[in-house]
Design a protein around this motif. Structure first.
Motif, PDB file in Angstrom:
ATOM      1  N   LEU A  99      59.671  39.187  57.584  1.00 29.85           N
ATOM      2  CA  LEU A  99      60.725  38.854  58.050  1.00 29.85           C
ATOM      3  C   LEU A  99      60.832  39.524  59.722  1.00 29.85           C
ATOM      4  CD1 LEU A  99      63.389  40.024  55.519  1.00 29.85           C
ATOM      5  CD2 LEU A  99      63.016  37.632  56.405  1.00 29.85           C
ATOM      6  N   SER A 100      61.433  39.111  60.521  1.00 28.99           N
ATOM      7  CA  SER A 100      61.370  39.107  62.043  1.00 28.99           C
ATOM      8  C   SER A 100      62.449  39.952  62.030  1.00 28.99           C
ATOM      9  CB  SER A 100      61.525  38.029  62.753  1.00 28.99           C
ATOM     10  OG  SER A 100      62.579  37.424  62.760  1.00 28.99           O
ATOM     11  N   SER A 101      62.550  40.462  63.515  1.00 28.08           N
ATOM     12  CA  SER A 101      63.674  41.383  63.670  1.00 28.08           C
ATOM     13  C   SER A 101      65.097  40.885  63.700  1.00 28.08           C
ATOM     14  CB  SER A 101      63.697  42.031  65.209  1.00 28.08           C
ATOM     15  OG  SER A 101      63.493  41.029  66.255  1.00 28.08           O
ATOM     16  N   THR A 102      65.209  39.605  63.808  1.00 29.66           N
ATOM     17  CA  THR A 102      66.424  38.544  63.649  1.00 29.66           C
ATOM     18  C   THR A 102      66.617  38.103  62.214  1.00 29.66           C
ATOM     19  OG1 THR A 102      65.124  36.521  64.308  1.00 29.66           O
ATOM     20  CG2 THR A 102      66.236  37.898  65.982  1.00 29.66           C
ATOM     21  N   ALA A 103      65.892  38.602  61.353  1.00 27.47           N
ATOM     22  CA  ALA A 103      66.021  38.140  59.907  1.00 27.47           C
ATOM     23  C   ALA A 103      65.625  36.779  59.682  1.00 27.47           C
ATOM     24  CB  ALA A 103      67.429  38.395  59.438  1.00 27.47           C
ATOM     25  N   SER A 104      64.804  36.300  60.567  1.00 28.06           N
ATOM     26  CA  SER A 104      64.248  34.862  60.112  1.00 28.06           C
ATOM     27  C   SER A 104      62.958  35.046  59.601  1.00 28.06           C
ATOM     28  CB  SER A 104      64.112  34.138  61.201  1.00 28.06           C
ATOM     29  OG  SER A 104      63.119  34.651  62.501  1.00 28.06           O
TER      30      SER A 104
END
Length: 206
Positions: free
Chosen positions: A81-86
């Motif tokens: 999961l990235s910092s943007t929750a993608s």
């Protein structure tokens, strides 16, 4: 914004609802950006031919165009999961986004998707993985609400209003000019006691 223009026979006063226009533009832009940015269909397909031979392909379909990216399976490290929750694939060449940021598909469990992708990558006997994320069901209605709302607001409160006082003709003309129609009303000047601006929606945003 008010603009007063004296004439030889009277006065013309015009009201331009600039803040209404700016607000409508902002709402329409937000709606369009939501549809373009989040209304995408992303398909991840991973095929394993042998233990070391295979590939992963990410296809992204949307209003601004389609994108396709393939990478050898052995270059894929894991999903995260990235910092943007993608959901992204961490590879030797960098990260590849698999889903849009959080909110594009409220029914999607991103943690579960990450787990399923990593289970496939860690299982040498797994042959095929297919995952699809469709954000259109959320992005399109949300974007259309903003676009249509800006249009309704523009038609209701975005009219140019002008007051034309003609002392020579002893008349008062009130004109509402919208993007679709123009409404003109004439009144005898002697029947008007005074002009008073009422606290309407456009008045508050002025």
């Amino acid at each position: 914004m008010h603009v007063a223009q004296p004439t030889p026979t009277g006065l013309v006063l015009r009201f331009y609802p600039l803040k209404i226009w700016l607000l409508c533009t902002l709402l329409a832009t937000t709606g369009l950006a939501t549809m373009v940015g989040l209304g995408r269909v992303t398909i991840l397909t991973c095929d394993r031919i042998t233990l070391r031979v295979g590939s992963c392909t990410v296809e992204s379909l949307g209003l601004e165009g389609d994108r396709r990216q393939s990478i050898p399976l052995h270059n894929v490290d894991r999903a995260a999961l990235s910092s943007t929750a993608s959901v992204v694939l961490r590879t030797t060449a960098g990260t590849i986004p698999v889903t849009a940021p959080l909110g594009s598909n409220p029914n999607l469990s991103r943690a579960l998707v990450v787990t399923q992708i990593n289970q496939f990558l860690e299982n040498p006997v797994a042959v095929r993985l297919v995952f699809q994320d469709d954000g259109r069901a959320f992005a399109y209605p949300f974007g259309l609400i903003f676009i249509l709302g800006s249009g309704v607001m523009l038609m209701m409160f975005g009219s140019i209003v002008s007051w034309d006082l003609d002392r020579q003709g002893s008349s008062f003309k009130l004109k509402h000019q919208s993007f679709l129609t123009t409404l003109v009303r004439h009144y005898p000047l002697h029947a008007i006691d005074r002009l008073q601006l009422e606290p309407t929606f456009s008045r508050f945003l002025r």
